[in-house]
Design a protein around this motif. Structure first.
Motif, PDB file in Angstrom:
ATOM      1  N   ARG A   1       0.824  -1.207   0.000  1.00 15.53           N
ATOM      2  CA  ARG A   1       0.000   0.000   0.000  1.00 15.53           C
ATOM      3  C   ARG A   1       0.857   1.256   0.000  1.00 15.53           C
ATOM      4  O   ARG A   1       0.427   2.321  -0.470  1.00 15.53           O
ATOM      5  CB  ARG A   1      -0.946  -0.005   1.201  1.00 15.53           C
ATOM      6  CG  ARG A   1      -0.282   0.247   2.551  1.00 15.53           C
ATOM      7  CD  ARG A   1      -1.217  -0.100   3.692  1.00 15.53           C
ATOM      8  NE  ARG A   1      -0.803   0.452   4.975  1.00 15.53           N
ATOM      9  CZ  ARG A   1       0.091  -0.104   5.767  1.00 15.53           C
ATOM     10  NH1 ARG A   1       0.706  -1.224   5.410  1.00 15.53           N
ATOM     11  NH2 ARG A   1       0.394   0.471   6.936  1.00 15.53           N
TER      12      ARG A   1
ATOM     13  N   SER B   1      -6.354   2.463  -2.360  1.00 18.39           N
ATOM     14  CA  SER B   1      -7.607   1.710  -2.397  1.00 18.39           C
ATOM     15  C   SER B   1      -7.567   0.611  -3.448  1.00 18.39           C
ATOM     16  O   SER B   1      -8.032  -0.505  -3.213  1.00 18.39           O
ATOM     17  CB  SER B   1      -8.778   2.658  -2.695  1.00 18.39           C
ATOM     18  OG  SER B   1      -8.984   3.550  -1.626  1.00 18.39           O
ATOM     19  N   TRP B   2      -6.994   0.923  -4.618  1.00  9.78           N
ATOM     20  CA  TRP B   2      -6.933  -0.096  -5.671  1.00  9.78           C
ATOM     21  C   TRP B   2      -6.053  -1.272  -5.267  1.00  9.78           C
ATOM     22  O   TRP B   2      -6.394  -2.435  -5.538  1.00  9.78           O
ATOM     23  CB  TRP B   2      -6.422   0.526  -6.972  1.00  9.78           C
ATOM     24  CG  TRP B   2      -7.507   1.185  -7.755  1.00  9.78           C
ATOM     25  CD1 TRP B   2      -7.755   2.520  -7.878  1.00  9.78           C
ATOM     26  CD2 TRP B   2      -8.527   0.526  -8.521  1.00  9.78           C
ATOM     27  NE1 TRP B   2      -8.861   2.740  -8.660  1.00  9.78           N
ATOM     28  CE2 TRP B   2      -9.351   1.537  -9.082  1.00  9.78           C
ATOM     29  CE3 TRP B   2      -8.816  -0.809  -8.789  1.00  9.78           C
ATOM     30  CZ2 TRP B   2     -10.442   1.248  -9.888  1.00  9.78           C
ATOM     31  CZ3 TRP B   2      -9.915  -1.106  -9.600  1.00  9.78           C
ATOM     32  CH2 TRP B   2     -10.708  -0.094 -10.137  1.00  9.78           C
TER      33      TRP B   2
ATOM     34  N   LEU C   1      -5.413  -2.320  -2.191  1.00 12.35           N
ATOM     35  CA  LEU C   1      -6.128  -3.111  -1.194  1.00 12.35           C
ATOM     36  C   LEU C   1      -7.340  -3.814  -1.799  1.00 12.35           C
ATOM     37  O   LEU C   1      -7.760  -4.864  -1.306  1.00 12.35           O
ATOM     38  CB  LEU C   1      -6.540  -2.223  -0.021  1.00 12.35           C
ATOM     39  CG  LEU C   1      -5.372  -1.731   0.846  1.00 12.35           C
ATOM     40  CD1 LEU C   1      -5.889  -0.891   2.011  1.00 12.35           C
ATOM     41  CD2 LEU C   1      -4.528  -2.870   1.371  1.00 12.35           C
ATOM     42  N   ALA C   2      -7.875  -3.254  -2.886  1.00  5.67           N
ATOM     43  CA  ALA C   2      -8.986  -3.925  -3.559  1.00  5.67           C
ATOM     44  C   ALA C   2      -8.559  -5.266  -4.150  1.00  5.67           C
ATOM     45  O   ALA C   2      -9.393  -6.151  -4.369  1.00  5.67           O
ATOM     46  CB  ALA C   2      -9.567  -3.040  -4.660  1.00  5.67           C
TER      47      ALA C   2
ATOM     48  N   TYR D   1     -12.176  -5.816   1.478  1.00  9.30           N
ATOM     49  CA  TYR D   1     -11.547  -5.290   0.272  1.00  9.30           C
ATOM     50  C   TYR D   1     -12.503  -4.764  -0.795  1.00  9.30           C
ATOM     51  O   TYR D   1     -12.129  -3.884  -1.575  1.00  9.30           O
ATOM     52  CB  TYR D   1     -10.642  -6.368  -0.339  1.00  9.30           C
ATOM     53  CG  TYR D   1      -9.491  -6.733   0.562  1.00  9.30           C
ATOM     54  CD1 TYR D   1      -8.500  -5.800   0.861  1.00  9.30           C
ATOM     55  CD2 TYR D   1      -9.394  -7.994   1.132  1.00  9.30           C
ATOM     56  CE1 TYR D   1      -7.441  -6.115   1.694  1.00  9.30           C
ATOM     57  CE2 TYR D   1      -8.329  -8.321   1.965  1.00  9.30           C
ATOM     58  CZ  TYR D   1      -7.356  -7.375   2.243  1.00  9.30           C
ATOM     59  OH  TYR D   1      -6.312  -7.696   3.070  1.00  9.30           O
TER      60      TYR D   1
ATOM     61  N   SER E   1     -12.928  -1.069  -1.258  1.00 11.40           N
ATOM     62  CA  SER E   1     -11.756  -0.323  -1.725  1.00 11.40           C
ATOM     63  C   SER E   1     -11.961   0.302  -3.092  1.00 11.40           C
ATOM     64  O   SER E   1     -11.269   1.255  -3.447  1.00 11.40           O
ATOM     65  CB  SER E   1     -10.532  -1.248  -1.760  1.00 11.40           C
ATOM     66  OG  SER E   1     -10.220  -1.727  -0.463  1.00 11.40           O
TER      67      SER E   1
ATOM     68  N   THR F   1     -13.549   3.549  -1.661  1.00  8.06           N
ATOM     69  CA  THR F   1     -13.034   4.221  -0.462  1.00  8.06           C
ATOM     70  C   THR F   1     -12.188   5.439  -0.814  1.00  8.06           C
ATOM     71  O   THR F   1     -12.290   6.494  -0.183  1.00  8.06           O
ATOM     72  CB  THR F   1     -12.223   3.249   0.409  1.00  8.06           C
ATOM     73  OG1 THR F   1     -13.001   2.098   0.704  1.00  8.06           O
ATOM     74  CG2 THR F   1     -11.804   3.914   1.710  1.00  8.06           C
TER      75      THR F   1
ATOM     76  N   ASN G   1     -11.653  -1.558   6.567  1.00  8.68           N
ATOM     77  CA  ASN G   1     -11.331  -0.915   5.300  1.00  8.68           C
ATOM     78  C   ASN G   1     -11.288   0.600   5.446  1.00  8.68           C
ATOM     79  O   ASN G   1     -10.304   1.254   5.063  1.00  8.68           O
ATOM     80  CB  ASN G   1     -12.375  -1.323   4.252  1.00  8.68           C
ATOM     81  CG  ASN G   1     -12.101  -0.739   2.884  1.00  8.68           C
ATOM     82  OD1 ASN G   1     -12.394   0.429   2.637  1.00  8.68           O
ATOM     83  ND2 ASN G   1     -11.556  -1.542   1.990  1.00  8.68           N
TER      84      ASN G   1
ATOM     85  N   ILE H   1      -7.502   2.193   5.476  1.00  5.76           N
ATOM     86  CA  ILE H   1      -7.151   2.981   4.292  1.00  5.76           C
ATOM     87  C   ILE H   1      -7.100   4.458   4.644  1.00  5.76           C
ATOM     88  O   ILE H   1      -6.198   5.188   4.220  1.00  5.76           O
ATOM     89  CB  ILE H   1      -8.145   2.725   3.142  1.00  5.76           C
ATOM     90  CG1 ILE H   1      -8.000   1.289   2.625  1.00  5.76           C
ATOM     91  CG2 ILE H   1      -7.910   3.711   1.998  1.00  5.76           C
ATOM     92  CD1 ILE H   1      -8.948   0.943   1.488  1.00  5.76           C
TER      93      ILE H   1
END
Length: 409
Positions: A128, A145-146, A148-149, A269, A272, A275, A323, A327
């Motif tokens: 991250r 976010s991407w 963690l997605a 996730y 994300s 988010t 999340n 984040i």
């Protein structure tokens, strides 16, 4: 001190790195959901004292705590790619040790395997941060976010592999750890495509660039970001680690536990994807505060009973709260230091965060199995009641930061 922003358009290398790190989170990250699904059950099968069932999971987190700062400094000196590849080798070694421990029935050796797995876990936490390298501040929240997605795919891959492997061999869970070895072998191939240059070396005679560790810790935004990140992650781990034991202990089966963990990780996730947009619209601190509130709601639901639907709802709320809280606090931290300070800040942050996670994981088995004379209902209630003081701490810190005059923040 905050980073200054240049162009708001990510470079081709930045976009490439985002894709690589999303894939790493998805495929390599699947091993963590696998381990946290079966680790407590495997530990319980190896130790005669149920109070120590989650110790192997706690030692994974301890391994992450002990290597967070060295891993950060290693990446600052030799680059992200070198650190991530090194960690996949450690993950493969840890899985091999754990598999052998299950084969011979050694709880101590199984714990040792967990320590090596913690080295991989430490490096995964830096995905991250790595995605923000070279990005303007305006683009960082969405990039975090991407990455963690990518855990959404891990939420599907990991538990499905557990279903296929948990009972695939005579020794339960042995095939699961063999599969984890294979997952780590993908690491060096994947990271060969990463394009994050190592930071330039310090000029001769220059001993320090940026603020000292003490000065960084005195920065209110950094301090509060660390507290909120630690509380969000630690409470998520506290409850998640206990969940398979609670689910199986009250009469449901291992498949139910895997499905609940899968729903939980998806809830961690899936948000994300939006988010980062919410952070851009409402602000980092607001999203962190909402995350803490949702974590409290998760504990409240868990205290109402141990039906399957309540496990699902509580664990999904737990994932959503994590999340937003995690984040949001990561975005707060990334905006509060310069690129030259990243080795110090990111290492300290993950030492604090995973130190809290280690204590939560270590406490999980005791609260679940030993605070209630083995009664799973009372143990589950104890686990969820333990969330309250820490949520109060993080919420109070966030309110304190919000009430500070802007010119002093």
């Amino acid at each position: 001190m905050t980073q200054t922003s240049g162009s708001t358009t990510p470079s081709p290398d930045a976009r490439r790195n985002t894709i690589v790190l999303v894939a790493a989170q998805a495929f390599l990250g699947a091993q963590m959901s696998m381990i946290f699904t079966v680790g407590g059950l495997a530990g319980a099968s190896l130790t005669p004292d149920p109070c120590w069932a989650t110790l192997p999971l706690s030692l994974i987190v301890l391994g992450s705590v002990l290597t967070a700062q060295p891993m950060s400094e290693f990446m600052a000196a030799f680059g992200r790619r070198a650190g991530f590849i090194l960690a996949t080798f450690a993950g493969a070694i840890g899985a091999a040790i754990s598999a052998y421990a299950l084969q011979i029935g050694s709880f101590a050796l199984f714990c040792l395997g967990g320590v090596f797995a913690g080295i991989y876990m430490s490096a995964q936490g830096f995905y991250r941060f790595a995605v923000t390298d070279g990005l303007p501040i305006e683009a960082q929240s969405k990039a975090i976010s991407w990455v963690l997605a990518g855990g959404l795919a891990a939420a599907i891959i990991g538990p499905q592999l557990v279903k296929l492997t948990a009972q695939a061999m005579v020794v339960p869970f042995l095939a699961t750890y063999l599969a984890i070895i294979g997952i780590n072998i993908l690491g060096p191939i994947l990271f060969a495509f990463l394009r994050i240059p190592a930071p330039g070396r310090r000029a001769k005679g220059v001993h320090h660039v940026g603020r000292t560790r003490l000065e960084l810790l005195k920065d209110p935004q950094i301090a509060v970001a660390m507290i909120c990140g630690m509380v969000s992650y630690a409470l998520m781990n506290l409850v998640m680690t206990s969940t398979p034991l609670a689910v199986v202990g009250c009469g449901h089966d291992t498949t139910d536990a895997a499905n609940i963990v899968s729903a939980h990780v998806m809830a961690m996730y899936l948000p994300s994807f939006f988010t980062g947009h919410l952070i851009a619209r409402f602000g980092r601190e607001v999203i962190v505060g909402i995350g803490l509130f949702i974590l409290a709601a998760s504990g409240a639901v868990a205290l109402t009973g141990m039906d399957l639907e309540k496990f699902y709802l509580a664990l999904m709320l737990l994932g959503l709260g994590w999340n937003f809280g995690f984040i949001g606090s990561t975005a707060m931290l990334s905006a509060a230091h310069s690129p030259e300070e990243r080795g110090h800040v990111q290492g300290m942050n993950d030492f604090v965060v995973f130190g809290g996670v280690f204590l939560a994981s270590l406490s999980s088995g005791g609260l679940m199995n030993c605070s209630s004379a083995g009664d799973p209902t009372a143990g589950w209630q104890a686990v969820n009641m333990a969330m309250l003081p820490f949520l109060t701490l993080a919420g109070g810190a966030l309110i304190w930061l919000a009430l500070r005059p802007k010119e002093t923040r």
